[in-house]
Write an enzyme that holds these catalytic residues in place. Structure first.
Site, mmCIF file in Angstrom:
data_model
loop_
_atom_site.group_PDB
_atom_site.id
_atom_site.type_symbol
_atom_site.label_atom_id
_atom_site.label_comp_id
_atom_site.label_asym_id
_atom_site.label_seq_id
_atom_site.Cartn_x
_atom_site.Cartn_y
_atom_site.Cartn_z
ATOM 1 N N GLY A 179 0.842 -1.201 0.000
ATOM 2 C CA GLY A 179 0.000 0.000 0.000
ATOM 3 C C GLY A 179 0.873 1.245 0.000
ATOM 4 N N GLY A 180 0.321 2.320 0.536
ATOM 5 C CA GLY A 180 1.043 3.584 0.559
ATOM 6 C C GLY A 180 2.361 3.498 1.306
ATOM 7 N N GLY A 414 24.807 11.129 -30.262
ATOM 8 C CA GLY A 414 24.337 11.819 -29.061
ATOM 9 C C GLY A 414 24.835 11.135 -27.803
ATOM 10 N N ALA A 415 24.997 9.816 -27.884
ATOM 11 C CA ALA A 415 25.451 9.078 -26.710
ATOM 12 C C ALA A 415 26.861 9.513 -26.304
ATOM 13 C CB ALA A 415 25.394 7.581 -26.973
HETATM 14 C C1 HXC Z 1 -3.050 -3.988 12.759
HETATM 15 C C2 HXC Z 1 -2.100 -5.906 11.974
HETATM 16 C C3 HXC Z 1 -1.975 -5.338 10.693
HETATM 17 C C4 HXC Z 1 -2.430 -4.013 10.520
HETATM 18 C C5 HXC Z 1 -1.186 -7.328 10.611
HETATM 19 N N1 HXC Z 1 -1.618 -7.145 11.881
HETATM 20 N N2 HXC Z 1 -1.406 -6.246 9.876
HETATM 21 N N3 HXC Z 1 -2.640 -5.225 12.994
HETATM 22 N N4 HXC Z 1 -2.952 -3.365 11.571
HETATM 23 N N5 HXC Z 1 -2.305 -3.419 9.337
HETATM 24 C C6 HXC Z 1 -1.535 -8.096 12.980
HETATM 25 C C7 HXC Z 1 -2.440 -9.276 12.814
HETATM 26 O O1 HXC Z 1 -3.708 -8.979 13.341
HETATM 27 C C8 HXC Z 1 -1.724 -10.323 13.623
HETATM 28 O O2 HXC Z 1 -1.981 -10.121 14.990
HETATM 29 C C9 HXC Z 1 -0.265 -10.017 13.394
HETATM 30 O O3 HXC Z 1 -0.236 -8.647 12.971
HETATM 31 C C10 HXC Z 1 0.360 -10.866 12.334
HETATM 32 O O4 HXC Z 1 -0.474 -10.868 11.205
HETATM 33 P P1 HXC Z 1 -0.839 -12.208 10.435
HETATM 34 O O5 HXC Z 1 -1.944 -11.884 9.510
HETATM 35 O O6 HXC Z 1 -1.054 -13.322 11.408
HETATM 36 O O7 HXC Z 1 0.525 -12.479 9.662
HETATM 37 P P2 HXC Z 1 0.746 -13.042 8.206
HETATM 38 O O8 HXC Z 1 -0.110 -14.244 7.975
HETATM 39 O O9 HXC Z 1 2.214 -13.183 8.060
HETATM 40 O O10 HXC Z 1 0.223 -11.908 7.224
HETATM 41 C C11 HXC Z 1 0.855 -10.662 7.183
HETATM 42 C C12 HXC Z 1 -0.002 -9.688 6.362
HETATM 43 C C13 HXC Z 1 -1.429 -9.635 6.921
HETATM 44 C C14 HXC Z 1 -0.026 -10.111 4.900
HETATM 45 C C15 HXC Z 1 0.689 -8.311 6.449
HETATM 46 O O11 HXC Z 1 -1.354 -9.446 8.329
HETATM 47 C C16 HXC Z 1 -2.267 -8.548 6.341
HETATM 48 O O12 HXC Z 1 -2.772 -8.668 5.216
HETATM 49 N N6 HXC Z 1 -2.451 -7.484 7.109
HETATM 50 C C17 HXC Z 1 -3.272 -6.374 6.729
HETATM 51 C C18 HXC Z 1 -2.594 -5.552 5.693
HETATM 52 C C19 HXC Z 1 -3.362 -4.325 5.365
HETATM 53 O O13 HXC Z 1 -4.437 -4.382 4.778
HETATM 54 N N7 HXC Z 1 -2.862 -3.184 5.854
HETATM 55 C C20 HXC Z 1 -3.429 -1.918 5.655
HETATM 56 C C21 HXC Z 1 -3.099 -1.553 4.247
HETATM 57 S S1 HXC Z 1 -3.471 0.092 3.872
HETATM 58 P P3 HXC Z 1 -1.899 -11.279 16.081
HETATM 59 O O14 HXC Z 1 -2.352 -10.643 17.331
HETATM 60 O O15 HXC Z 1 -2.795 -12.379 15.586
HETATM 61 O O16 HXC Z 1 -0.471 -11.704 16.127
HETATM 62 C C22 HXC Z 1 -2.060 0.869 4.137
HETATM 63 C C23 HXC Z 1 -2.141 2.270 3.700
HETATM 64 C C24 HXC Z 1 -0.904 3.004 3.994
HETATM 65 O O17 HXC Z 1 -1.109 0.380 4.599
HETATM 66 C C25 HXC Z 1 -1.147 4.374 3.439
HETATM 67 C C26 HXC Z 1 0.005 5.252 3.546
HETATM 68 C C27 HXC Z 1 -0.257 6.525 2.844
#
Ligand code: HXC
Length: 518
Positions: A179-180, A414-415
């Site tokens: 993402g971002g 040119g290069a």
């Molecule tokens: C809060 C999060 C989290 C998040 C993971 N966790 N991502 N908690 N916010 N964004 C937590 C999970 O709940 C879990 O907690 C632990 O971290 C590990 O995650 P798992 O899913 O068990 O690990 P894994 O299977 O390795 O998967 C990793 C992952 C997945 C692919 C990153 O967690 C995931 O898809 N997370 C969400 C990603 C997402 O959508 N993020 C927001 C994107 S938007 P526990 O307690 O069970 O250990 C964004 C915008 C940024 O980022 C913009 C900037 C401008």
């Protein structure tokens, strides 16, 4: 006496509490999650810092910072440190700031306070003139915090932008970065990734499937191989965390700590005047036969040590760092082994960014030229080779660092101008006797000038053209080449040239900033 004993005991309790709190903080998300992290072949945030920095040099900030979120029951779960370890330490005795996201705490996700910790060390790095090393391993925005997390990212982005060109910024991607969140590393100077355990993408495989119906794995979409071979988002791909961290140390060693310093100098164990007889025969008899430009780079460098940047992308140009007389020099070199060493969109972009990095951080540039021109074709023209080629031209022309150029063979059209020619303020422009500095290759030129003549005539006239123009002397007569040098003594000549340029000072006219063709 009694009071004193009581005091000592209270003190012991306090010390114990501190120790206890520290131990808890150091455990991040707990033993189970650390085990899961190790199970994926990944090190923890703290293990990574230990390998990056000199032993015992890490000074931590904000170990007890906790998030302030009260939604979704988060107030019940406030781990010390909030998913990122920050501080400073040394790499071979030189100071760097570091943040390392802790995947075991809320998946390393970025909250308001997590962002504040990163911003704090970035501000200190700029203020104190030391690089920022960011170790990324994060599930992105802390979902429970919503817009506060987005704001946190933007605060980091703004600091990446302000620090750009002031202190080196290096990103190590050692887990998810999606993402971002990708835009912070994207604005740093170098990105290293770890094969099979890291990925970067703006939208993940699920969204891609929904929107474009493409089926792709995370690794294919944004793994280390993709980003070092296809997209050029990353500068290096490594087998595991340990290798990536060791290579980051090597890179840091080559860089100045900030834009007010000269590049570092370290003891060297090589003869500055080393003669390399084998270079006299590096250029093949046939002008169309390739040879490996890396051989020349290795034979020029102190101790044959070359740190290559973007080795797997646009291989028709080579970029990286060497040391000459112990001082860092950036090398840009055409590679005749790939696409005959021509310039194209990818190689121009790759080299332009590298040249600008060197110029921003006062790193002198050595350019090794064997270029037959720009790659022809609709793909190139439709892709905007005009704009992209101009990037490299612009980068060389605006650079005020010492620039030494050696033309080994072809420098056509040119290069020729683009590759740090005299006309773009090259300080020393050397050519080997095998150089051919001309508007184009002899055959092409003859066919245009003598259109319609018989094949035999063309062959004869081509030979004539070659004899007249396929050499360095026409350019040398005009002073565009400062000296035609013996290949075997290139190291000595180049080292002396850079030595003579240590006091170089050149300013461009004042401007808010330039308008490089992006
Ligand atoms: C809060 C999060 C989290 C998040 C993971 N966790 N991502 N908690 N916010 N964004 C937590 C999970 O709940 C879990 O907690 C632990 O971290 C590990 O995650 P798992 O899913 O068990 O690990 P894994 O299977 O390795 O998967 C990793 C992952 C997945 C692919 C990153 O967690 C995931 O898809 N997370 C969400 C990603 C997402 O959508 N993020 C927001 C994107 S938007 P526990 O307690 O069970 O250990 C964004 C915008 C940024 O980022 C913009 C900037 C401008």
């Amino acid at each position: 006496m009694l009071a004193q004993t009581g005091g000592t005991s209270a003190m012991t309790d306090i010390l114990q509490e501190l120790d206890q709190r520290r131990q808890t903080a150091r455990m991040g998300g707990g033993a189970r999650r650390i085990e899961a992290q190790h199970g994926k072949g990944k090190l923890t945030a703290r293990e990574r810092i230990d390998l990056l920095l000199d032993e015992g040099s890490f000074e931590e900030f904000d170990m007890f910072v906790a998030h302030r979120c009260t939604d979704f029951g988060m107030e019940q779960d406030r781990p010390a440190g909030d998913g990122v370890v920050t501080g400073w330490g040394t790499v071979n005795g030189r100071m760097v700031y570091v943040f390392s996201q802790d995947f075991t705490v809320f998946g390393g996700s970025l909250s308001e306070t997590h962002a504040q910790k990163i911003c704090k060390i970035m501000d200190m790095a700029v203020q104190n003139g030391a690089p920022v090393i960011g170790i990324n391993d994060s599930g992105g925005a802390r979902i429970q915090e919503g817009v506060a997390s987005l704001a946190g990212y933007a605060e980091v982005f703004q600091r990446n932008i302000m620090a750009s060109g002031v202190v080196p910024q290096i990103s190590l991607i050692m887990g998810p970065c999606a993402g971002g969140a990708v835009y912070s590393p994207a604005m740093t100077d170098f990105i290293f990734m770890v094969k099979d355990s890291s990925y970067m993408f703006v939208t993940g495989p699920d969204v891609v499937k929904t929107v474009t119906n493409e089926v792709v794995t995370a690794e294919e979409l944004g793994g280390a191989t993709t980003h070092t071979r296809k997209s050029s988002v990353a500068d290096g791909a490594f087998e595991n965390d340990v290798e990536a961290l060791a290579e980051a140390r090597r890179l840091i060693d080559l860089l100045p700590l900030n834009n007010r310093q000269k590049p570092p100098t370290r003891p060297f164990f090589d003869d500055v005047a080393r003669i390399e007889e084998s270079l006299d025969t590096l250029i093949p008899d046939n002008a169309n036969t390739p040879y490996d430009m890396k051989e020349l780079i290795l034979k020029l460098a102190d101790e044959s040590d070359f740190f290559e940047i973007q080795a797997e992308f646009a291989k028709n140009i080579i970029t990286g760092f060497v040391r000459l007389e112990g001082s860092t020099v950036g090398v840009v070199a055409n590679q005749p082994m790939v696409l005959a060493g021509c310039l194209d969109i990818d190689s121009s972009r790759k080299a332009a960014r590298f040249v600008r990095f060197c110029d921003a951080f006062e790193i002198p540039i050595l350019t090794l030229v064997d270029v037959p021109g720009f790659l022809p074709g609709t793909a190139q023209e439709y892709g905007g080779v005009i704009k992209h080629g101009a990037k490299l031209l612009f980068a060389y022309g605006e650079a005020t660092v010492p620039k030494v150029t050696v033309i080994t063979r072809k420098a056509y059209g040119g290069a020729y101008d683009v590759m740090a020619s005299k006309h773009l303020r090259g300080d020393f422009n050397y050519a080997w006797p095998t150089a051919e500095i001309a508007v184009m290759g002899a055959k092409g030129a003859t066919e245009i000038i003598h259109r319609g003549k018989s094949a035999d005539e063309i062959a004869r006239l081509t030979k004539e053209y070659e004899d007249r123009f396929a050499n360095p002397f026409v350019a040398a007569e005009k002073g565009f080449i400062d000296e035609v040098i013996m290949p075997r003594s290139t190291r000595r000549r180049v080292c002396r040239a850079f030595a003579s340029l240590r006091g170089k000072s050149q300013q461009n006219p004042w401007k808010k900033h330039d308008n490089i063709p992006l």
